[in-house]
Structure formats: C-alpha cells, structure tokens
Design an enzyme around this catalytic site. Structure first.
Site, PDB file in Angstrom:
ATOM      1  N   ASP A 137       0.968  -1.218  -0.003  1.00 51.45           N
ATOM      2  CA  ASP A 137      -0.055   0.062   0.029  1.00 51.45           C
ATOM      3  C   ASP A 137       0.855   1.373  -0.022  1.00 51.45           C
ATOM      4  O   ASP A 137       1.317   1.552   1.137  1.00 51.45           O
ATOM      5  CB  ASP A 137      -0.767   0.164   1.113  1.00 51.45           C
ATOM      6  N   LYS A 200      -6.799   3.337  -3.619  1.00 49.70           N
ATOM      7  CA  LYS A 200      -7.256   3.374  -2.206  1.00 49.70           C
ATOM      8  C   LYS A 200      -7.628   4.539  -1.779  1.00 49.70           C
ATOM      9  O   LYS A 200      -6.757   5.565  -2.204  1.00 49.70           O
ATOM     10  CB  LYS A 200      -6.214   2.558  -1.080  1.00 49.70           C
ATOM     11  N   LYS A 236     -10.214   0.260  -2.640  1.00 48.03           N
ATOM     12  CA  LYS A 236     -10.176  -0.028  -1.277  1.00 48.03           C
ATOM     13  C   LYS A 236     -10.325   1.140  -0.504  1.00 48.03           C
ATOM     14  O   LYS A 236      -9.596   2.356  -0.568  1.00 48.03           O
ATOM     15  CB  LYS A 236      -8.906  -0.555  -0.703  1.00 48.03           C
TER      16      LYS A 236
END
Lengths: 300, 490
Positions: A137, A200, A236
């Site tokens: 991430d 995300k 996400k």
C-alpha cells in the site's frame, strides 16, 4: 506518460450529482438473508490494520490470530482478507498467517506523508516485498500532484509497481488532501495508467477519509478504465468506515456501479479495524436475535 | 486511450437484495368513499360509483362516488357560499394558519399517504415517501407563508381573490398535484372544487379527510370524484371563476374551447416532450444518472420527463454503454418494496398507449433496447426502454408517450441541438449537461421551454415556478409566480 498526456485524461465530476447518487444507494434496504450474506462479504473484504508507532511483534501476532478466527463463537465465518502492517512487521505477519489464506499487506513509500526520496521509497517497498508481503500500500506524493507535477506522480507509481514484482500494488490517493472530486478522479486515472492494481482512498491518518462520494468517484474511474482497457482494478476505501450499515451501503455502491465481478476481496477491500467487531456484532444479532455487549468481542 | 476489446460488466444475482415491502396494514382504507362537499362526505346523486384498482396487482381497492352535474353544482354552490361568507372575509393571517395546519397534518400522516399513493397509483414507495408526500406538504407550508404577505408579492397593487376555482388534476402525482392546486388558491383567498383523476382518487379523498380534521370551514375545499364528465361539469359551470387543469394537451384544448368567451381565468399545464442534452464536456456519470431520473422517474408518467435524449456524437457510444449498464441495475416490480426503482404503469389504458408506441417505434426502424429484467405476472408493467438511432421525424420522437420510453438522437453542434430541441409543439422542460457555465447560459436563453435544468433533471420545489410554452400550456404554478393565477390585481 508526459504531463500533457496526463492532463488530457482530466474528466469533470459534478459533486452535487455524486452526492445525489450516493443518497440513492443509501435508500437500499438490506434485510434478512441479504444482510447476513452482505455482512459476511464485508468481513471477508476487511484489511485488518495496525499502523502505529507502538506496534510490536506481540500485537501483530494477536491481530493475525483474529484475522483467521474473527469470532469462533459463530460458525461459518470467513476470514478477513488481509492484515496490513508496517514493513518491519511483515515477517511476523507472514509467519503468523502461514497456510491461512489471509494475505499480508504492508504500507510503504514513507507512509503516511510520502515525503521522502524515490530511492528510500523504493528501498522501503523492496524490504516489505522481500519480507514476504503479498500486497504493497503506497502513498502518492500529494504535494507534487497539487503543484501540477503529474508526471512525477505517474513515474513514481510506475517505479514502485516495478519494485513490487509479484506483490499487488495499492495506491493511496489520500483524498482528504486532494480537496475536490475532480482531483480524486484525476489522481485515480493517473494511478491506474501507471499500473495500480488497487486504488485506495486514504491512509487513515487524515480526515475526511473514505466518504461515499469519494469512493463512488473512484469506482466510476475504475469503470471507465475497465471499459477502455478491459483491465480490472480493485478499490479500497480506508478510514472512517466503522459501522456495518455504512459498509453495506458501500457494497451496494460496488454492486450497482461495477457489478458482481468486483464483489469479492480480490477486487474490493475495506481498510478498517473497528468495523470488524461491528460486523461480528451484527452477525451475532442475526444468528441469535439479540445484541450482545461489546465485551463479548475481542479487541486487538 | 487504447481502443477496447468488448468489455462487459455483470449486474447479476451474486448478492440480491431480499424483499423489503412497506406494510400497508397501518393505512385505513374504507370500502366506499363519498364526495366531500360543504364539509360533509356524501353519496353522489343517484348513488353511482366507480372502482379504483391497484395497478400492480389488479386488486380492487375501494369504490368512489361518481359526481354528476348536480353534485358538481352543489359543490360549486358550497364553495361560493364559503367564499362569500367565511373564507373571503377572513383575515389573511387566519387563512394562513389553516393552511399551515394542513401542512403539519400531512407531515404527521406522511407514511400513510405514501403507502396509499403507491397502492393506488403504482409508483415506487421510495418516490411517494421521498418526493410526492414531502413536496406536497412543502407546498402547503410555502403558500401558507404567502397568505398574509400578498401586498409584498404584488408591490403597489392590491391583490384580491378570484372567487371559486375549479381544479382538475391528473393521475401521475395525485396528492402532489392536489397540493399544487389547493395551496395557492387558499392562500390567495379563493375556495375550491377539485376533481382527482378517476384512476387515482384515493389520496385525494384521504386529503379530504385530513382537511376535514384540520377544521377548515365547510365549503372552502370541496373534492368530487369522477371521470371526464365530472371534469366537464366543473369547467362548464357558470359560477366557476377560474379553471386550473393539469393533464393531456388534448383535454387542454377542449377546456380552452369550452371557456372561450366566458369570464373564466385559466391555467393549463399540459404535455411535454423534453430534450435532455448531453455535451461532450459534461460530467458523464452524473449525466447518465440525470437521464435515468429524467425518464424513469415515476415510470415516465411525468409531463416534464426528459423523453428525448440528445447526445453529442463524439461521446454517444460511451454514454449509451453507461446508460445500458445503469438500466441493468434498475429494479422493476412491487411498488411497495423499498428497493423498487420502477413501479407499475398506472392503468391498462396507459399501458396500451405505451405498447402502441413501442410498436410504432420498431416499425419506424428505431433500434429498441430493454434490459433483461423480470416482470411480475399480474398487473401493468413496462420494461425501461431505449429507442436508439431515433430520428427527428419519428412519431416516437414527436409525440408524448408518457411512459418509461426514451428516444436517443445524436447531434454535432450547439446550433443543431437547439434547433432540434425546439422543433416540437411542446415546450415544458429541457435539460442541459455540460461542465461549462457559459454554455449553460447560452442554452437556457435559447431553449423554448418553461423549465430548463442544468446538470440535473426533474427537480421540484415549491419556491420555483413551473409551466410551459406552446402546447405545454400557460400560466405558472409554484413560487411567487404561482400566486398570479389566483388573484385579481387592482
């Protein structure tokens, strides 16, 4: 891609229209079997996360146990999708989760600010990947984005993607710092063009985080990218989703924007920790007909 | 961007929503409803009745009195008496209090009204709950506020009431149209004889009960049920001072002829065939949502529905693809289910009309598209429908269908689309979608329509005037402008 090529990707977003659409998703009534099925899906999509300076091996190990055994008092529960930790705790998580099917995700690239050199960000990523992380991430350089240096952001994501090897790359836009939905949309397009496997919303360190209008804007960007290229990109939302009802509304939004293919943890995740216990509490209520006290669910 | 291999989204049944029907158990429905005349519920002369059925189940709901000329005469006489003796002389402030009371009662009984509206008319409970009933209550609130402020609405002039208003409303928004008609009439000091449509009389009679409970003096509002003949009796009654009609252009023309040469004032709100125009610089996902709301809201039974879609040719394929995907997520079925997006067609007659146009469209060579959705076996249903590659000369483009049917045409330049949008006998509404403010203002000055929405569609608010150009009628309802129809100015 050059700065000018990237600027050509800009698409306008009407915030009022987005908010109206979001309100419509929230009028969907999710009851009985649909609710149980939805809650289990939500649980199975959670990235159980600890990203604190005080994280230790012991804390990570306990969280990993919860990831595989969310609440053994209930039968037929899925595991969560992944645990998400700092690079220094990846090895611990990999060891604790062996054979469970739960993935290990690691934040990297000078999380959460992203204010560091390319060299350090690449090294950060490599350390996590070498330690066995399945997913990375990363954060984008919001300062460069806001100053108009879009190709910098693009190149950086592409370089990190390279360093990821087989690990899947989630690109955190930190939408709370981008200020408009037009920017959210543009940053989403840059990330996908640069090779993001997931986009995300947030680090969880900035508020607002994963609001429904932001998530919808990103889902629609994914849809347009899929229309144009045929490549699926995951989504996400992270931060700010702590209640089951909001999570189910997010799921409605995915179902009606991208369809069934995205209704799995391969393509949709919730970045949340406190959500887990609320989902478990709702599932227990559906099974037993009454709410239990919070003390019946483990805090990790 | 790379040219696509065929990409398809799957809006399947991986996670279906369970049924979530709103219960109708709490709503009281009588077996038979009389006419509301002079503060009393009475049978029609000769006792004639007609039935109203549930369009989604074809079940009988209740019987309603069918008002004859004599009944209408009684109602007009009651309205005249109330006007002369009670409502006219009453101080405007006191009139306002009554209207506020009606608004509050409607809010208190909102759930019951919503359930009954969906039961009788077939519209999804989500719409009757979130749009029809709250907007109806808001109209009463809004006009209640004007009751004692008319001198500010018409500065330098004295506004006096017109007298007895004869009001005839359609079946697409039964309660909301009653509110649109009654609220400004009362606020300006008039009394009312109102006739709801014969397929949807239930909430109008519930409104009569509510008005009765509010303590409004007898005769101020009279509600008579019946079909065309009852409406004609109201229009032709010599003691009616003002006619307000919402409905089809055909009937509007008959009314226009009937009142020619009389003292009667009139407002007519008639049909439409609105252009919904999407430019290539529009926020496309939001525009698609606007297209959906423009034509599938209330099954397309909306006079201002965006029934003609114009898409700039360079984004046409993308917009159509998005539109088809969005249509795949529409849930068509039980109006009482909270998850239903598109409900039942209001009546068999209307379904026949829509089906006639579907046939015409296919015969004219337009490409028909309907999503793959299941429909209930009983009741009146029509799938959301697109006619792609439609032409300006097609009948489906020129004539009002009044159903969930959208024609799609492409355009290239601003001048072309303005020309095509205005090339219709109607002129009620239009929509423009672009991110560019200057283009919006350019379009709004050139489109010959009473309402032009920019980057939205089908938005209604009591403060905003509503009404048409050309064969869409004349006069304005709503807002400050809506007062004009119910006053004489000195």
């Amino acid at each position: 891609m050059t700065n000018n090529q990237l600027i050509a990707l800009k698409r306008p977003i009407d915030q009022v229209g987005v908010e109206e659409r979001v309100a419509r998703f929230q009028t969907r009534s999710i009851k009985t079997e649909a609710k149980v099925q939805g809650l289990k899906m939500v649980l199975n999509m959670i990235d159980l996360t600890t990203l604190e300076g005080k994280d230790t091996e012991g804390k990570v190990r306990q969280m990993c146990y919860k990831a595989v055994h969310p609440h053994d008092a209930l039968t037929d529960l899925p595991t969560v999708a992944a645990v998400c930790v700092y690079p220094t705790h990846v090895a611990t998580a990999v060891d604790a989760l062996q054979g469970s099917g739960v993935k290990v995700a690691s934040v990297a690239t000078a999380f959460p600010s992203g204010n560091s050199s390319r060299k350090i960000k690449l090294a950060d990523t490599k350390i996590a990947v070498d330690a066995g992380a399945d997913e990375i991430d990363m954060v984008i350089s919001r300062g460069e984005f806001l100053s108009g240096n879009y190709s910098f952001v693009f190149d950086e994501i592409a370089a990190i993607k390279d360093a990821c090897g087989k690990a899947r790359l989630k690109v955190i836009l930190e939408t709370g710092e981008l200020s408009t939905l037009d920017n959210v949309r543009f940053a989403s397009d840059i990330a996908m063009q640069a090779g993001a496997d997931f986009i995300k919303t947030s680090t969880g360190k900035i508020s607002p985080a994963a609001t429904m209008p932001v998530t919808l804007t990103m889902l629609e960007a994914i849809r347009d990218y899929y229309y144009a290229t045929g490549r699926m990109v995951g989504m996400k939302p992270a931060g700010g989703i702590s209640k089951s009802k909001l999570a189910l509304h997010n799921l409605v939004m995915v179902k009606e924007t991208l369809g069934d293919a995205w209704l799995s943890n391969e393509w949709f995740r919730f970045g949340a920790s406190s959500l887990t216990n609320d989902v478990l509490m709702q599932l227990a209520k559906q099974a037993e007909g009454r709410y239990q006290g919070l003390d019946y669910f483990s805090n990790d | 961007m790379a040219k696509n291999k065929e990409t398809k989204l799957d809006f399947g049944s991986k996670w279906d929503y369970s049924a979530a029907p709103e219960s109708a158990g709490h709503a009281e429905i009588k077996k038979e409803y009389g006419l509301y005349i002079n503060g009393k519920f009475v049978k029609a002369e000769g006792g004639k009745t007609f039935a109203s059925t549930n369009p989604s189940t074809e079940e009988h709901i209740a019987d309603f009195a069918e008002a004859s000329d004599k009944d209408v005469d009684k109602a007009v006489k009651a309205a005249r008496k109330a006007y002369n003796e009670v409502w006219g002389p009453m101080s405007p402030k006191e009139r306002g209090k009554y209207i506020f009371r009606i608004a509050r009662l409607m809010q208190e009984r909102a759930r019951e009204f919503a359930v009954l509206e969906s039961l009788d008319g077939g519209k999804p409970i989500r719409e009757s709950r979130d749009v029809d009933v709250p907007t109806a209550a808001n109209h009463f609130f809004y006009y209640a506020g004007w009751a004692d402020k008319l001198e500010y609405a018409f500065p330098g002039k004295t506004a006096t009431p017109v007298g007895v208003a004869g009001q005839i409303i359609p079946w697409n928004f039964p309660l909301l149209m009653a509110a649109w008609k009654i609220a400004p009439a009362l606020a300006c000091g008039n009394t009312v004889v109102l006739k709801p449509a014969e397929t949807t009389p239930l909430t109008a009679m519930k409104l009569a009960e509510l008005i009765h409970d509010s303590g409004l003096p007898p005769g101020v509002v009279n509600i008579v049920t019946g079909a065309g003949a009852t409406g004609a009796a109201i229009v032709n009654h010599p003691d009616v001072d003002k006619v307000a009609f919402t409905g089809s252009t055909g009937v509007g023309k008959i009314i226009q002829k009937a009142i020619a040469g009389t003292k009667k004032k009139a407002t007519l709100e008639l049909g439409g065939k609105a252009a919904n125009i999407i430019f290539d610089d529009a926020p496309l996902d939001q525009a698609v949502e606007g297209i959906i709301n423009g034509i599938f809201f209330n099954q397309g039974h909306v006079c201002c529905a965006g029934s003609r879609l114009f898409v700039q040719e360079n984004v046409k394929d993308l917009v159509i693809k998005k539109l088809k995907d969005r249509m795949s997520t529409l849930i068509v079925g039980d109006p009482m289910d909270k998850n239903t997006d598109v409900g039942a067609i209001n009546s068999k007659e209307q379904l026949n009309t829509i089906n006639k146009y579907l046939k015409i469209g296919v015969e004219e060579g337009a490409e028909i598209y309907q999503p793959n959705c299941s429909l209930p076996k009983k009741g009146n249903w029509c799938k959301p429908t697109l006619f792609l590659e439609a032409s300006q000369s097609h009948r489906i483009v020129q004539e009002e269908i009044f159903g969930p049917v959208l024609t799609v045409q492409s355009f290239r330049t601003i001048d072309e689309v303005i020309d095509k949008a205005n090339n219709t006998p109607f002129g009620l509404s239009a929509g423009v979608w672009t991110d560019k403010g200057s283009k919006i203002f350019n379009m709004t000055t050139k489109l010959r329509a009473g309402i032009v929405w920019a980057n939205t569609f089908n938005k209604f608010d009591p403060t905003s005037p509503f009404g048409g150009y050309k064969e869409s009628g004349y006069g304005r309802e709503g807002g400050l402008q809506g007062l004009s129809a119910y006053v004489k100015l000195k």
